[in-house]
Enzyme design. Structure first.
Site, mmCIF file in Angstrom:
data_model
loop_
_atom_site.group_PDB
_atom_site.id
_atom_site.type_symbol
_atom_site.label_atom_id
_atom_site.label_comp_id
_atom_site.label_asym_id
_atom_site.label_seq_id
_atom_site.Cartn_x
_atom_site.Cartn_y
_atom_site.Cartn_z
ATOM 1 N N ASP A 165 -37.162 34.476 -6.191
ATOM 2 C CA ASP A 165 -38.491 34.586 -5.630
ATOM 3 C C ASP A 165 -37.985 34.204 -4.366
ATOM 4 O OD1 ASP A 165 -40.993 33.104 -4.935
ATOM 5 O OD2 ASP A 165 -41.454 33.628 -7.152
ATOM 6 N N HIS A 201 -42.981 29.242 -1.937
ATOM 7 C CA HIS A 201 -43.912 30.126 -3.139
ATOM 8 C C HIS A 201 -42.677 30.383 -4.239
ATOM 9 C CE1 HIS A 201 -44.485 33.034 -6.024
ATOM 10 N NE2 HIS A 201 -45.657 33.329 -6.195
ATOM 11 N N ASN A 302 -52.312 39.451 -9.600
ATOM 12 C CA ASN A 302 -53.988 39.461 -8.901
ATOM 13 C C ASN A 302 -54.665 40.084 -8.454
ATOM 14 O OD1 ASN A 302 -52.598 36.975 -9.604
ATOM 15 N ND2 ASN A 302 -52.749 35.911 -7.396
ATOM 16 N N SER A 406 -48.770 33.966 -10.640
ATOM 17 C CA SER A 406 -47.571 33.472 -10.623
ATOM 18 C C SER A 406 -47.450 32.028 -11.122
ATOM 19 C CB SER A 406 -47.262 33.435 -9.114
ATOM 20 O OG SER A 406 -46.925 34.246 -7.877
#
Length: 606
Positions: A165, A201, A302, A406
């Site tokens: 990430d 994130h 998404n 996520s």
């Protein structure tokens, strides 16, 4: 798929962002062969645009280890960035003019775009912060409670989760969880460095996996607070990265699985699928990790709402969530209660089937809406969206509220760590060496124990929306705890009977007791009672396999009669599967999407 719902003005909701990346190329199906080399649909679109002086990142597969071909490429001004041995691709920088030349070379087999990879947060759907945030469940119920776990259940001790990430900040909730950290951004070869996260994130996802809740008195604890974390940074301070950087991190994790103690990989990021899974370099790297014995958990995306009709749409599963062996997770809204019966699939969540193969995805749903986890101090998400910050008991903004697949993937990765801990403890208690079930078996246990979900009208969600159902941590851990992972292949491995139901708030919930294998529904006691050949690490999920006795196998669930589709989907009228695919209004990608590189960057900066 960095999949969170919170990035709004900096990055449009991924539904919009991805569509700006998607050309009518999706309507063209598989790409063709202009010359000798196969190329994906993104390469085709770049060539059709005709701007020959533009530079593009490309992944090239050669038919042989030809030094002369590589020398010809460098003489032409093509920059060789690195070689990905695991997937057999060279990462290069070339001009658009060079692409046509490469396709004429006898030694060039395939050309794939080295696509941008994003952490897809739709911040517009995340709730506000402040000290009043109650967390994901009723009255501030913790993640473990939402999953039906008690304090007596394992915490993931000894299990390693690699978070690929934007990094992991060494905040108090995570500092003693981070055992290793490597930076792969901008083509770096995995440089060991101090943990950082300029975007925020990865820290949030890591907190959902293994945060100990130190600054909240345990209130915002992760699912597996005893697990250790391996941070593999591939996204920059803007939440952007490249496919080749993610592949490098996956190959590194696979090669160093034992040295770093990596049992689970979390991928809350992705890009649109530009090629069938079998030809997608990122999917290939995920499948290699799974074959090596690592459970790879991937966010579905998404991209669940059509930008044209603004209604729920299908076919938006991103890469590498389309990897057959990945545990692909969509986002469930818990509606502020611990009771799973009122959980709903978030509209933004990507739905199946996968674009090219039309395979059933996602696999399961997990809580992913308005989840609170650690904030990386000074990171972009909190600075750009201060309304998402949540204060701790000292009045400091130590947490962040995000939503998306996520987050759901982070929750599922934590649950897998708890399952592995429980399974290993069982094998040790039997006097055997510590062992885990293989990745395919873990995925099957998660699906078998899932709780089927219904919408607000009481109708069962279709499998392209919920997979098998909402993850049931209580059942999954109980089943994992009952298995002797050292049992020889083909022999029984359940050592303690488990009833196929779970209790939440005193209410009994029956398990799905099914597994979706490719596009078939598999049911019967034989699915999980023995160490079946299908759980072997060399078997790709969905392969044609002869199942054991006492196992039922349905017809194809995507096109067959045994799948419940939403009422507004009329496949016969809205889709034609042919060389020129025509999607109806209930599909995410459409022919009339006009793609331009400038549009993507405009979306990011708005």
């Amino acid at each position: 798929m960095a999949i969170d719902t919170a990035f709004s003005r900096r990055i449009l909701p991924l539904a919009a962002l991805v569509l700006l990346q998607m050309p009518g190329l999706y309507a063209r199906g598989e790409s063709g062969r202009t010359h000798g080399a196969w190329h994906d649909t993104r390469i085709e679109q770049i060539e059709l645009a005709g701007v020959t002086s533009n530079r593009v990142r490309v992944l090239v597969e050669l038919r042989s280890d030809s030094a002369s071909t590589l020398r010809s490429m460098t003489r032409r001004g093509i920059r060789l960035r690195r070689y990905h041995a695991g997937v057999g691709k060279w990462a290069i920088d070339a001009s658009v003019r060079d692409l046509a030349w490469l396709e004429t070379l006898q030694d060039v087999a395939e050309l794939s775009v080295d696509a941008d990879v994003t952490a897809a947060d739709d911040l517009s759907l995340s709730g506000g912060g402040s000290s009043s945030s109650s967390g994901p469940g009723a009255g501030g119920a913790g993640l473990r409670e939402l999953l039906g776990l008690s304090n007596a259940d394992p915490g993931g001790d000894g299990v390693g989760v690699a978070v690929i990430d934007s990094g992991i900040a060494p905040v108090p909730d995570l500092a003693d969880r981070i055992t290793d950290f490597y930076d792969f951004t901008n083509g770096q070869p995995g440089v060991p460095t101090v943990p950082v996260d300029g975007f925020g994130h990865g820290t949030h996802v890591a907190g959902l996996v293994a945060g100990n809740g130190a600054l909240s008195g345990g209130r915002f604890r992760g699912v597996a607070p005893a697990a250790h974390l391996i941070g593999l940074r591939v996204l920059d301070d803007n939440g952007m990265g490249s496919t080749s950087d993610v592949i490098a991190a996956l190959e590194f994790a696979t090669a160093n699985r034992e040295a770093l103690g990596i049992d689970v990989i979390n991928l809350s990021l992705g890009h649109p699928p530009y090629a069938p899974a079998a030809s997608d370099p990122l999917v290939q790297a995920v499948e290699a990790a799974s074959r090596a014995g690592i459970v790879v958990v991937v966010a579905a995306g998404n991209v669940g709402v059509s930008p044209f009709t603004h209604h729920v749409a299908y076919g938006g599963i991103l890469s590498p969530a389309n990897a057959p062996s990945a545990l692909t997770v969509t986002s469930a809204k818990t509606m502020g209660t611990v009771n799973p019966s009122d959980d709903a699939i978030a509209n933004y969540s990507s739905r199946g089937p996968t674009w090219y193969e039309r395979l059933a995805k996602p696999d399961v749903a997990a809580p992913g809406q308005n989840l609170v986890a650690p904030y990386a101090p000074g990171s972009a998400l909190g600075i750009t969206h201060p309304e998402l910050l949540v204060t701790d008991g000292r009045g400091s903004s130590s947490y962040l509220t995000l939503s998306g697949t996520s987050m759901a993937a982070g929750v599922e990765s934590g649950l897998v760590a708890v399952m592995l801990d429980a399974s290993r403890a069982r094998t040790v208690s039997l006097g055997n060496p510590p062992a885990y079930p293989p990745p395919n078996a873990i995925k099957a246990l998660v699906e078998y124990t899932a709780l089927p979900m219904h919408d607000a009208t009481g109708a069962l969600y279709d499998r392209m929306s919920q997979g098998v159902g909402r993850v049931n941590g209580q059942g999954a851990v109980a089943l994992a705890r009952s298995i002797d992972a050292n049992a020889p292949q083909g022999s029984p491995w359940i050592v303690e009977g488990v009833a196929p139901y779970s209790f939440y708030g005193g209410v009994v919930y029956a398990w799905a007791q099914q597994v979706v294998w490719g596009n078939s529904i598999v049911w019967g006691e034989g699915i999980i009672t023995a160490n079946n050949i299908v759980w072997a690490e060399h078997v790709v999920w969905g392969d044609n396999i002869v199942w054991a006795e006492h196992v039922g196998l349905s017809n194809n669930i995507v096109w067959g009669e045994n799948i419940v589709w939403a009422e507004n989907i009329v496949w016969a009228e809205n889709i034609v599967w042919a060389e020129n695919i025509v999607w109806g209004q209930n599909i995410v990608w459409a022919e009339n999407i006009v793609w331009a590189e400038a549009h993507l960057w405009e979306a990011i900066v708005q």
